[in-house]
Design a protein around this motif. Structure first.
Motif, PDB file in Angstrom:
ATOM      1  N   ARG A 325       0.813  -1.216   0.000  1.00  0.00           N
ATOM      2  CA  ARG A 325       0.000   0.000   0.000  1.00  0.00           C
ATOM      3  C   ARG A 325       0.847   1.268   0.000  1.00  0.00           C
ATOM      4  NH1 ARG A 325      -5.386  -0.267   1.339  1.00  0.00           N
ATOM      5  NH2 ARG A 325      -6.222  -2.306   1.928  1.00  0.00           N
ATOM      6  N   ARG A 326       1.903   1.243   0.794  1.00  0.00           N
ATOM      7  CA  ARG A 326       2.693   2.458   0.990  1.00  0.00           C
ATOM      8  C   ARG A 326       3.670   2.695  -0.149  1.00  0.00           C
ATOM      9  NH1 ARG A 326       4.269   2.551   7.450  1.00  0.00           N
ATOM     10  NH2 ARG A 326       2.115   2.583   8.247  1.00  0.00           N
ATOM     11  N   GLN A 327       4.002   3.965  -0.329  1.00  0.00           N
ATOM     12  CA  GLN A 327       4.990   4.373  -1.321  1.00  0.00           C
ATOM     13  C   GLN A 327       6.147   5.107  -0.643  1.00  0.00           C
ATOM     14  OE1 GLN A 327       2.380   6.536  -4.174  1.00  0.00           O
ATOM     15  NE2 GLN A 327       3.276   5.173  -5.691  1.00  0.00           N
ATOM     16  N   TYR A 328       7.304   4.897  -1.165  1.00  0.00           N
ATOM     17  CA  TYR A 328       8.506   5.595  -0.713  1.00  0.00           C
ATOM     18  C   TYR A 328       9.210   6.094  -1.971  1.00  0.00           C
ATOM     19  CZ  TYR A 328       7.417   2.709   3.350  1.00  0.00           C
ATOM     20  OH  TYR A 328       6.769   2.081   4.386  1.00  0.00           O
ATOM     21  N   ALA A 329       9.490   7.407  -2.021  1.00  0.00           N
ATOM     22  CA  ALA A 329      10.064   7.994  -3.241  1.00  0.00           C
ATOM     23  C   ALA A 329       9.187   7.685  -4.447  1.00  0.00           C
ATOM     24  CB  ALA A 329      11.484   7.493  -3.453  1.00  0.00           C
ATOM     25  N   ARG A 330       7.872   7.699  -4.228  1.00  0.00           N
ATOM     26  CA  ARG A 330       6.863   7.491  -5.275  1.00  0.00           C
ATOM     27  C   ARG A 330       6.873   6.074  -5.831  1.00  0.00           C
ATOM     28  NH1 ARG A 330       7.084  12.777  -9.133  1.00  0.00           N
ATOM     29  NH2 ARG A 330       5.041  11.971  -9.758  1.00  0.00           N
ATOM     30  N   MET A 331       7.461   5.119  -5.094  1.00  0.00           N
ATOM     31  CA  MET A 331       7.507   3.732  -5.523  1.00  0.00           C
ATOM     32  C   MET A 331       7.041   2.808  -4.415  1.00  0.00           C
ATOM     33  SD  MET A 331      11.108   3.459  -7.626  1.00  0.00           S
ATOM     34  CE  MET A 331      12.055   4.264  -6.328  1.00  0.00           C
ATOM     35  N   GLY A 332       6.548   1.632  -4.814  1.00  0.00           N
ATOM     36  CA  GLY A 332       6.218   0.606  -3.851  1.00  0.00           C
ATOM     37  C   GLY A 332       7.492  -0.028  -3.303  1.00  0.00           C
ATOM     38  N   VAL A 333       7.357  -0.714  -2.171  1.00  0.00           N
ATOM     39  CA  VAL A 333       8.529  -1.319  -1.537  1.00  0.00           C
ATOM     40  C   VAL A 333       9.152  -2.374  -2.435  1.00  0.00           C
ATOM     41  CG1 VAL A 333       7.186  -3.097  -0.333  1.00  0.00           C
ATOM     42  CG2 VAL A 333       9.382  -2.338   0.617  1.00  0.00           C
ATOM     43  N   ASP A 334       8.357  -3.014  -3.315  1.00  0.00           N
ATOM     44  CA  ASP A 334       8.909  -4.015  -4.220  1.00  0.00           C
ATOM     45  C   ASP A 334       9.830  -3.367  -5.258  1.00  0.00           C
ATOM     46  OD1 ASP A 334       6.766  -2.715  -5.358  1.00  0.00           O
ATOM     47  OD2 ASP A 334       5.627  -4.526  -5.809  1.00  0.00           O
ATOM     48  N   SER A 335       9.445  -2.204  -5.768  1.00  0.00           N
ATOM     49  CA  SER A 335      10.294  -1.510  -6.739  1.00  0.00           C
ATOM     50  C   SER A 335      11.599  -1.044  -6.099  1.00  0.00           C
ATOM     51  CB  SER A 335       9.558  -0.309  -7.335  1.00  0.00           C
ATOM     52  OG  SER A 335       8.503  -0.725  -8.178  1.00  0.00           O
ATOM     53  N   ILE A 336      11.513  -0.526  -4.876  1.00  0.00           N
ATOM     54  CA  ILE A 336      12.728  -0.109  -4.168  1.00  0.00           C
ATOM     55  C   ILE A 336      13.636  -1.306  -3.928  1.00  0.00           C
ATOM     56  CG2 ILE A 336      13.606   0.825  -1.995  1.00  0.00           C
ATOM     57  CD1 ILE A 336      11.103   2.586  -1.904  1.00  0.00           C
ATOM     58  N   THR A 337      13.040  -2.429  -3.525  1.00  0.00           N
ATOM     59  CA  THR A 337      13.819  -3.657  -3.315  1.00  0.00           C
ATOM     60  C   THR A 337      14.489  -4.102  -4.609  1.00  0.00           C
ATOM     61  OG1 THR A 337      12.267  -4.371  -1.586  1.00  0.00           O
ATOM     62  CG2 THR A 337      13.684  -6.055  -2.555  1.00  0.00           C
ATOM     63  N   ALA A 338      13.765  -4.012  -5.712  1.00  0.00           N
ATOM     64  CA  ALA A 338      14.316  -4.424  -7.000  1.00  0.00           C
ATOM     65  C   ALA A 338      15.515  -3.552  -7.391  1.00  0.00           C
ATOM     66  CB  ALA A 338      13.242  -4.354  -8.080  1.00  0.00           C
ATOM     67  N   ILE A 339      15.400  -2.242  -7.179  1.00  0.00           N
ATOM     68  CA  ILE A 339      16.500  -1.342  -7.516  1.00  0.00           C
ATOM     69  C   ILE A 339      17.729  -1.654  -6.672  1.00  0.00           C
ATOM     70  CG2 ILE A 339      17.283   1.062  -7.427  1.00  0.00           C
ATOM     71  CD1 ILE A 339      14.448   1.888  -8.173  1.00  0.00           C
ATOM     72  N   VAL A 340      17.523  -1.858  -5.377  1.00  0.00           N
ATOM     73  CA  VAL A 340      18.649  -2.165  -4.480  1.00  0.00           C
ATOM     74  C   VAL A 340      19.316  -3.476  -4.887  1.00  0.00           C
ATOM     75  CG1 VAL A 340      19.276  -2.753  -2.108  1.00  0.00           C
ATOM     76  CG2 VAL A 340      17.717  -0.852  -2.542  1.00  0.00           C
ATOM     77  N   ILE A 341      18.512  -4.498  -5.148  1.00  0.00           N
ATOM     78  CA  ILE A 341      19.065  -5.797  -5.556  1.00  0.00           C
ATOM     79  C   ILE A 341      19.822  -5.662  -6.875  1.00  0.00           C
ATOM     80  CG2 ILE A 341      18.451  -8.113  -6.372  1.00  0.00           C
ATOM     81  CD1 ILE A 341      16.208  -8.132  -4.318  1.00  0.00           C
ATOM     82  N   TYR A 342      19.262  -4.881  -7.811  1.00  0.00           N
ATOM     83  CA  TYR A 342      19.932  -4.709  -9.105  1.00  0.00           C
ATOM     84  C   TYR A 342      21.287  -4.026  -8.936  1.00  0.00           C
ATOM     85  CZ  TYR A 342      20.930  -3.173 -13.841  1.00  0.00           C
ATOM     86  OH  TYR A 342      21.548  -2.940 -15.047  1.00  0.00           O
ATOM     87  N   LEU A 343      21.334  -2.970  -8.139  1.00  0.00           N
ATOM     88  CA  LEU A 343      22.594  -2.251  -7.931  1.00  0.00           C
ATOM     89  C   LEU A 343      23.631  -3.147  -7.247  1.00  0.00           C
ATOM     90  CD1 LEU A 343      21.255   1.249  -6.834  1.00  0.00           C
ATOM     91  CD2 LEU A 343      22.223   0.600  -9.055  1.00  0.00           C
ATOM     92  N   ILE A 344      23.195  -3.907  -6.251  1.00  0.00           N
ATOM     93  CA  ILE A 344      24.111  -4.846  -5.590  1.00  0.00           C
ATOM     94  C   ILE A 344      24.570  -5.911  -6.585  1.00  0.00           C
ATOM     95  CG2 ILE A 344      24.281  -6.635  -3.815  1.00  0.00           C
ATOM     96  CD1 ILE A 344      22.345  -4.981  -2.117  1.00  0.00           C
ATOM     97  N   GLY A 345      23.623  -6.359  -7.422  1.00  0.00           N
ATOM     98  CA  GLY A 345      23.959  -7.369  -8.417  1.00  0.00           C
ATOM     99  C   GLY A 345      24.981  -6.880  -9.429  1.00  0.00           C
ATOM    100  N   ILE A 346      24.844  -5.648  -9.890  1.00  0.00           N
ATOM    101  CA  ILE A 346      25.802  -5.094 -10.851  1.00  0.00           C
ATOM    102  C   ILE A 346      27.167  -4.892 -10.185  1.00  0.00           C
ATOM    103  CG2 ILE A 346      26.347  -3.077 -12.269  1.00  0.00           C
ATOM    104  CD1 ILE A 346      24.252  -4.981 -13.441  1.00  0.00           C
TER     105      ILE A 346
END
Length: 354
Positions: A325-346
């Motif tokens: 339900r909640r948004q952080y930086a205009r994104m859902g927690v799943d999108s934020i998690t995806a960005i963090v995982i992607y950056l760590i992955g790269i």
């Protein structure tokens, strides 16, 4: 392109990216018009026609690499784009959702979870195929590439069945998700085209021209970009997984933003999952062209990126089920998690590539 100066290479790269972006918009609009007028249905229109259209840059690069016998380039091109194309969902979440709510909350449906599962299964078979013997092939065909194509086709049939309704409450759609049915944006685009006097023949002609422009730009962006960024000290693996993958994902961004603008959030997610499930099917094309199994030529970095793509897909599958339900930086927690995982992955990829 080695004789060209760096500024010229950068200009070619930027110009090709602009062509891919603009052509991607035209491809999306006219694909939807053709899908509606030819009665292809939402599953075929979204998972086949649009999947091919938005992945034309990857198709062009794959064909070019296979003809040149650069099998590792073909593998890296296909697998390198899946992870970042999944992260495109975070861009759509931040920029395209109205009213303000996480993308997966508004798009949630069991059909999308099934589409994500198809991506995971196809990528799992990719990992298995990389371990097979290079000598395991016959008549320009290899078992792994055939299995991937077969699983993709079976998946499409199951998804087509799911699109007609699932034996769940609300037909598999979550309550209080997007108010209009999935695919309604296609009908709106077709209606607008009709009002503007755009016939089916003209739509097909624009589609063909945009497809050709995307194919040419796809080859140019790969060759100019690889040469330019190599001169800047960026390895081929990192270039392919980041800069090139981002550039060839421009059609997905443009089509996704067009869908979210019209409130068709389910279609936006479906286009990403559908494109990612389709990309490994290109291994069959590369195998037929080169006459050799392509997957055994995969590097450790390719297998790593495949695993990263699986993890990112699962993150959004979880988001579609739990519907944050909640948004952080205009994104859902799943999108934020995806960005963090992607950056760590790269960051991890950089340690392997060096």
């Amino acid at each position: 392109m080695g004789s060209l100066s760096s500024p010229v290479l950068l200009l070619l790269f930027a110009a090709s990216a602009a062509v891919i972006w603009y052509a991607g918009i035209k491809l999306s609009d006219n694909t939807d018009v053709l899908a509606e007028r030819l009665h292809l249905g939402s599953a075929l229109g979204g998972l086949i026609l649009l999947a091919i259209a938005t992945n034309l840059p990857e198709i062009a690069i794959t064909i070019s690499a296979a003809l040149a016998g650069q099998l590792d380039v073909a593998v890296g091109n296909i697998l390198g784009g899946i992870a970042i194309q999944t992260v495109v969902l975070a861009i759509l979440d931040a920029a395209g959702v109205r009213p303000r709510a996480p993308l997966t909350r508004l798009a949630a449906s069991l059909q999308l979870v099934l589409e994500g599962a198809l991506v995971v299964v196809v990528l799992a078979v990719v990992v298995m195929g990389t371990q097979l013997s290079p000598g395991l092939h016959a008549a320009r065909l290899a078992p792994a590439s055939l299995a991937i194509a077969a699983i993709w086709l079976i998946g499409l049939m199951l998804l087509n069945r799911a699109s007609r309704g699932l034996p769940w409450r609300e037909g598999g759609d979550a309550p209080d998700s997007q108010p209009e049915p999935r695919g309604h944006s296609k009908g709106k685009k077709e209606k607008a085209a009709t009002e503007q006097g755009v016939g089916t023949g003209r739509a097909a002609l624009i589609f063909g021209a945009a497809a050709l422009a995307t194919l040419v730009a796809g080859v140019i962006i790969e060759r100019s970009g690889e040469e330019f960024f190599a001169r800047q000290g960026l390895s081929g693996v990192l270039f392919g997984a980041t800069v090139l993958a981002a550039a060839t994902s421009l059609p997905e961004i443009s089509t996704g933003l067009a869908s979210t603008k019209l409130g068709d959030y389910q279609l936006a997610v479906s286009d990403i999952f559908g494109g990612n499930a389709f990309l490994p099917v290109l291994f069959l094309l590369a195998t037929v062209i080169s006459g050799k199994p392509v997957l055994p030529a995969a590097h450790d970095t390719d297998i790593y990126l495949t695993a990263l793509g699986i993890i990112l897909t699962v993150v959004y599958m979880v988001g579609l089920i739990f519907r944050p339900r909640r948004q952080y930086a205009r994104m859902g927690v799943d999108s934020i998690t995806a960005i963090v995982i992607y950056l760590i992955g790269i960051a991890g990829l950089a340690t392997i590539a060096t």
